[in-house]
Design a protein around this motif. Structure first.
Motif, PDB file in Angstrom:
ATOM      1  N   ILE A   1      -1.791  -1.816 -23.730  1.00 27.21           N
ATOM      2  CA  ILE A   1      -0.522  -1.922 -23.792  1.00 27.21           C
ATOM      3  C   ILE A   1       0.090  -1.522 -22.472  1.00 27.21           C
ATOM      4  CG2 ILE A   1       1.281  -1.447 -25.378  1.00 27.21           C
ATOM      5  CD1 ILE A   1       0.049  -0.706 -27.371  1.00 27.21           C
ATOM      6  N   PHE A   2       0.250  -0.964 -21.634  1.00 21.59           N
ATOM      7  CA  PHE A   2       0.770  -0.860 -21.215  1.00 21.59           C
ATOM      8  C   PHE A   2       0.519  -0.669 -19.830  1.00 21.59           C
ATOM      9  CE2 PHE A   2       1.419   4.029 -22.886  1.00 21.59           C
ATOM     10  CZ  PHE A   2       2.367   3.819 -23.359  1.00 21.59           C
ATOM     11  N   ARG A   3      -0.965  -1.830 -19.162  1.00 23.15           N
ATOM     12  CA  ARG A   3      -0.993  -2.176 -18.309  1.00 23.15           C
ATOM     13  C   ARG A   3      -0.985  -3.596 -18.507  1.00 23.15           C
ATOM     14  NH1 ARG A   3      -4.387  -7.124 -18.671  1.00 23.15           N
ATOM     15  NH2 ARG A   3      -5.474  -5.594 -20.055  1.00 23.15           N
ATOM     16  N   GLY A   4      -0.417  -4.086 -19.595  1.00 22.21           N
ATOM     17  CA  GLY A   4      -0.267  -5.811 -19.918  1.00 22.21           C
ATOM     18  C   GLY A   4       1.045  -5.454 -19.303  1.00 22.21           C
ATOM     19  N   SER A   5       1.769  -4.762 -20.731  1.00 22.92           N
ATOM     20  CA  SER A   5       3.135  -4.474 -19.945  1.00 22.92           C
ATOM     21  C   SER A   5       3.324  -4.845 -18.270  1.00 22.92           C
ATOM     22  CB  SER A   5       4.001  -3.553 -20.015  1.00 22.92           C
ATOM     23  OG  SER A   5       3.851  -3.466 -21.893  1.00 22.92           O
ATOM     24  N   ILE A   6       2.603  -3.616 -17.180  1.00 12.95           N
ATOM     25  CA  ILE A   6       2.810  -3.604 -15.818  1.00 12.95           C
ATOM     26  C   ILE A   6       2.684  -4.513 -14.934  1.00 12.95           C
ATOM     27  CG2 ILE A   6       1.638  -2.675 -14.321  1.00 12.95           C
ATOM     28  CD1 ILE A   6       1.252   0.333 -15.846  1.00 12.95           C
ATOM     29  N   ASP A   7       1.429  -5.099 -15.483  1.00 12.47           N
ATOM     30  CA  ASP A   7       0.895  -6.870 -15.461  1.00 12.47           C
ATOM     31  C   ASP A   7       1.785  -7.893 -15.468  1.00 12.47           C
ATOM     32  OD1 ASP A   7      -1.424  -5.988 -14.678  1.00 12.47           O
ATOM     33  OD2 ASP A   7      -3.121  -6.729 -16.058  1.00 12.47           O
ATOM     34  N   ALA A   8       3.547  -7.203 -16.082  1.00 11.90           N
ATOM     35  CA  ALA A   8       3.662  -8.412 -16.633  1.00 11.90           C
ATOM     36  C   ALA A   8       4.957  -8.514 -15.391  1.00 11.90           C
ATOM     37  CB  ALA A   8       4.372  -8.218 -18.336  1.00 11.90           C
ATOM     38  N   VAL A   9       4.977  -7.936 -15.095  1.00 10.06           N
ATOM     39  CA  VAL A   9       5.984  -7.512 -13.736  1.00 10.06           C
ATOM     40  C   VAL A   9       5.876  -8.146 -12.833  1.00 10.06           C
ATOM     41  CG1 VAL A   9       7.725  -5.604 -11.920  1.00 10.06           C
ATOM     42  CG2 VAL A   9       6.465  -4.788 -14.488  1.00 10.06           C
ATOM     43  N   PRO A  10       6.561  -9.315 -11.957  1.00  9.79           N
ATOM     44  CA  PRO A  10       6.203  -9.973 -11.079  1.00  9.79           C
ATOM     45  C   PRO A  10       5.718  -8.890  -9.812  1.00  9.79           C
ATOM     46  CG  PRO A  10       8.860 -10.324 -12.168  1.00  9.79           C
ATOM     47  CD  PRO A  10       8.524  -8.641 -12.297  1.00  9.79           C
ATOM     48  N   LYS A  11       4.536  -9.870  -9.504  1.00  7.92           N
ATOM     49  CA  LYS A  11       3.903  -9.327  -8.081  1.00  7.92           C
ATOM     50  C   LYS A  11       4.652  -9.151  -7.174  1.00  7.92           C
ATOM     51  CE  LYS A  11       0.004  -9.450 -10.450  1.00  7.92           C
ATOM     52  NZ  LYS A  11      -0.577  -7.903 -11.049  1.00  7.92           N
ATOM     53  N   GLY A  12       5.840  -9.358  -6.773  1.00  2.00           N
ATOM     54  CA  GLY A  12       6.462  -9.756  -5.916  1.00  2.00           C
ATOM     55  C   GLY A  12       7.392  -7.761  -5.867  1.00  2.00           C
ATOM     56  N   GLN A  13       7.550  -7.645  -6.580  1.00  2.00           N
ATOM     57  CA  GLN A  13       7.626  -5.958  -6.886  1.00  2.00           C
ATOM     58  C   GLN A  13       7.192  -5.596  -6.468  1.00  2.00           C
ATOM     59  OE1 GLN A  13      11.390  -5.397  -8.354  1.00  2.00           O
ATOM     60  NE2 GLN A  13      11.470  -7.613  -8.402  1.00  2.00           N
ATOM     61  N   TRP A  14       6.045  -4.766  -6.372  1.00  2.00           N
ATOM     62  CA  TRP A  14       4.374  -4.329  -5.727  1.00  2.00           C
ATOM     63  C   TRP A  14       5.128  -4.838  -4.023  1.00  2.00           C
ATOM     64  CZ3 TRP A  14       1.400  -0.840  -8.446  1.00  2.00           C
ATOM     65  CH2 TRP A  14       0.996  -0.588  -9.660  1.00  2.00           C
ATOM     66  N   GLU A  15       5.087  -6.260  -3.934  1.00  2.00           N
ATOM     67  CA  GLU A  15       4.848  -6.237  -2.280  1.00  2.00           C
ATOM     68  C   GLU A  15       5.886  -5.754  -1.427  1.00  2.00           C
ATOM     69  OE1 GLU A  15       5.259 -10.263  -2.570  1.00  2.00           O
ATOM     70  OE2 GLU A  15       2.724 -10.784  -3.442  1.00  2.00           O
ATOM     71  N   ALA A  16       7.060  -6.078  -2.451  1.00  2.00           N
ATOM     72  CA  ALA A  16       8.437  -5.813  -1.513  1.00  2.00           C
ATOM     73  C   ALA A  16       8.510  -4.160  -1.580  1.00  2.00           C
ATOM     74  CB  ALA A  16      10.203  -5.781  -2.592  1.00  2.00           C
ATOM     75  N   SER A  17       7.927  -3.142  -2.383  1.00  2.00           N
ATOM     76  CA  SER A  17       7.473  -2.389  -1.962  1.00  2.00           C
ATOM     77  C   SER A  17       7.132  -1.763  -1.189  1.00  2.00           C
ATOM     78  CB  SER A  17       7.130  -1.195  -3.590  1.00  2.00           C
ATOM     79  OG  SER A  17       8.526  -1.595  -4.781  1.00  2.00           O
ATOM     80  N   THR A  18       5.327  -1.983  -1.547  1.00  2.00           N
ATOM     81  CA  THR A  18       4.410  -2.306   0.347  1.00  2.00           C
ATOM     82  C   THR A  18       5.139  -2.197   0.968  1.00  2.00           C
ATOM     83  OG1 THR A  18       2.789  -2.864  -1.158  1.00  2.00           O
ATOM     84  CG2 THR A  18       2.711  -2.686   1.062  1.00  2.00           C
ATOM     85  N   ALA A  19       5.963  -3.428   1.306  1.00  2.00           N
ATOM     86  CA  ALA A  19       6.413  -3.725   2.866  1.00  2.00           C
ATOM     87  C   ALA A  19       7.592  -2.629   3.262  1.00  2.00           C
ATOM     88  CB  ALA A  19       7.675  -4.957   2.692  1.00  2.00           C
ATOM     89  N   LEU A  20       8.549  -2.004   1.956  1.00  2.00           N
ATOM     90  CA  LEU A  20       9.121  -0.524   2.186  1.00  2.00           C
ATOM     91  C   LEU A  20       8.306  -0.089   2.240  1.00  2.00           C
ATOM     92  CD1 LEU A  20      12.297  -1.835  -0.550  1.00  2.00           C
ATOM     93  CD2 LEU A  20      12.170  -1.578   1.908  1.00  2.00           C
ATOM     94  N   GLY A  21       7.427   0.854   2.389  1.00  2.00           N
ATOM     95  CA  GLY A  21       6.082   2.079   2.824  1.00  2.00           C
ATOM     96  C   GLY A  21       5.960   2.688   1.786  1.00  2.00           C
ATOM     97  N   PHE A  22       6.104   2.547   0.348  1.00  2.00           N
ATOM     98  CA  PHE A  22       5.983   2.702  -0.692  1.00  2.00           C
ATOM     99  C   PHE A  22       3.674   2.820  -0.583  1.00  2.00           C
ATOM    100  CE2 PHE A  22      10.391   2.165  -1.616  1.00  2.00           C
ATOM    101  CZ  PHE A  22      10.881   3.619  -2.097  1.00  2.00           C
ATOM    102  N   ARG A  23       3.803   4.196  -1.069  1.00  2.00           N
ATOM    103  CA  ARG A  23       2.046   3.512  -1.528  1.00  2.00           C
ATOM    104  C   ARG A  23       2.369   3.537  -3.003  1.00  2.00           C
ATOM    105  NH1 ARG A  23      -1.090   6.033   2.207  1.00  2.00           N
ATOM    106  NH2 ARG A  23       0.199   6.881   3.960  1.00  2.00           N
TER     107      ARG A  23
END
Length: 229
Positions: A105-127
């Motif tokens: 359930i949680f994995r499906g909800s996490i996958d529903a968050v736009p991939k751009g959020q991961w990419e933006a966080s990576t660009a800001l230096g977040f692990r």
């Protein structure tokens, strides 16, 4: 021939046993939720071995009957030198089993968050972990709530199998009452009503949350159109 009739004392006995059903469901909900969150994090981890480990855990607990899991925890643990009481065996089994379902359930909800959020966080230096904890999970929580509450209904109903290892929750109490009253329709009809009173409000709340989340998603989808106009 019955030893006694089904009366107020028997009804009170069933009601008192209901508290153990509720307590076991809460333990399974809390334990399964914590385990499920860890499993979901492993399922989206950047390292493939961690994803495989989490996937194997989910497949095992979702692919085998919970009754067999319960027997393994209660009877099978004696082969390792452990002698858990029914409460410990039931709590561990339901938490581990719930963790697999909550993990999906949680994995499906996490996958529903736009991939751009991961990419933006990576660009800001977040692990990975800070991104998951500070950026992704806060957005995924709203999506998690409806199926999480809905699965709570399944947990409440599944607790009845704990009666098979001697835990005196609602289902076992009903069997004991029926043994002395020989009025199965009345006894188990009453128990069905109690289970319904426990599960129905949760079902209504899950439906309410699902509608709220759906309305929120529709608003988000319309916003770009409004800005474009």
């Amino acid at each position: 021939m019955s030893l006694r009739d089904f009366g107020p004392n028997e009804l009170m006995f069933l009601i008192m046993a209901t508290r153990w059903t509720i307590l076991l469901a809460l333990i399974a909900f809390a334990g399964g939720g914590v385990i499920g969150l860890a499993v979901a994090a492993l399922r989206v981890a950047p390292l493939p071995p961690l994803r495989w480990l989490a996937a194997g855990y989910i497949q095992f607990f979702m692919g085998t009957p919970i009754l067999i899991q319960l027997f393994m925890a209660y009877y099978g643990s004696s082969l390792l030198g452990f002698r858990p009481d029914p409460w410990a065996a039931a709590a561990i089994t339901f938490s581990l089993n719930g963790g697999a379902f909550f993990g999906e359930i949680f994995r499906g909800s996490i996958d529903a968050v736009p991939k751009g959020q991961w990419e933006a966080s990576t660009a800001l230096g977040f692990r990975f972990l800070p991104t998951l904890r500070l950026v992704i999970l806060p957005q995924a929580v709203r999506l998690m709530l409806p199926p999480t509450v809905g699965f709570m209904v399944q947990i409440v109903k599944t607790t009845s199998v704990a009666s098979l290892i001697g835990l005196t929750e609602l289902a076992r109490a009903a069997t004991q009452v029926n043994t002395v009253t020989f009025q199965p329709v009345l006894v188990f009809g009453t128990v069905s009503l109690i289970y319904f009173m426990l599960c129905w409000p949760l079902s209504l709340y899950a439906g309410y949350l699902e509608r709220k989340v759906g309305q929120g998603l529709q608003v988000k989808m319309k916003k770009p159109l409004l800005l474009a106009s």
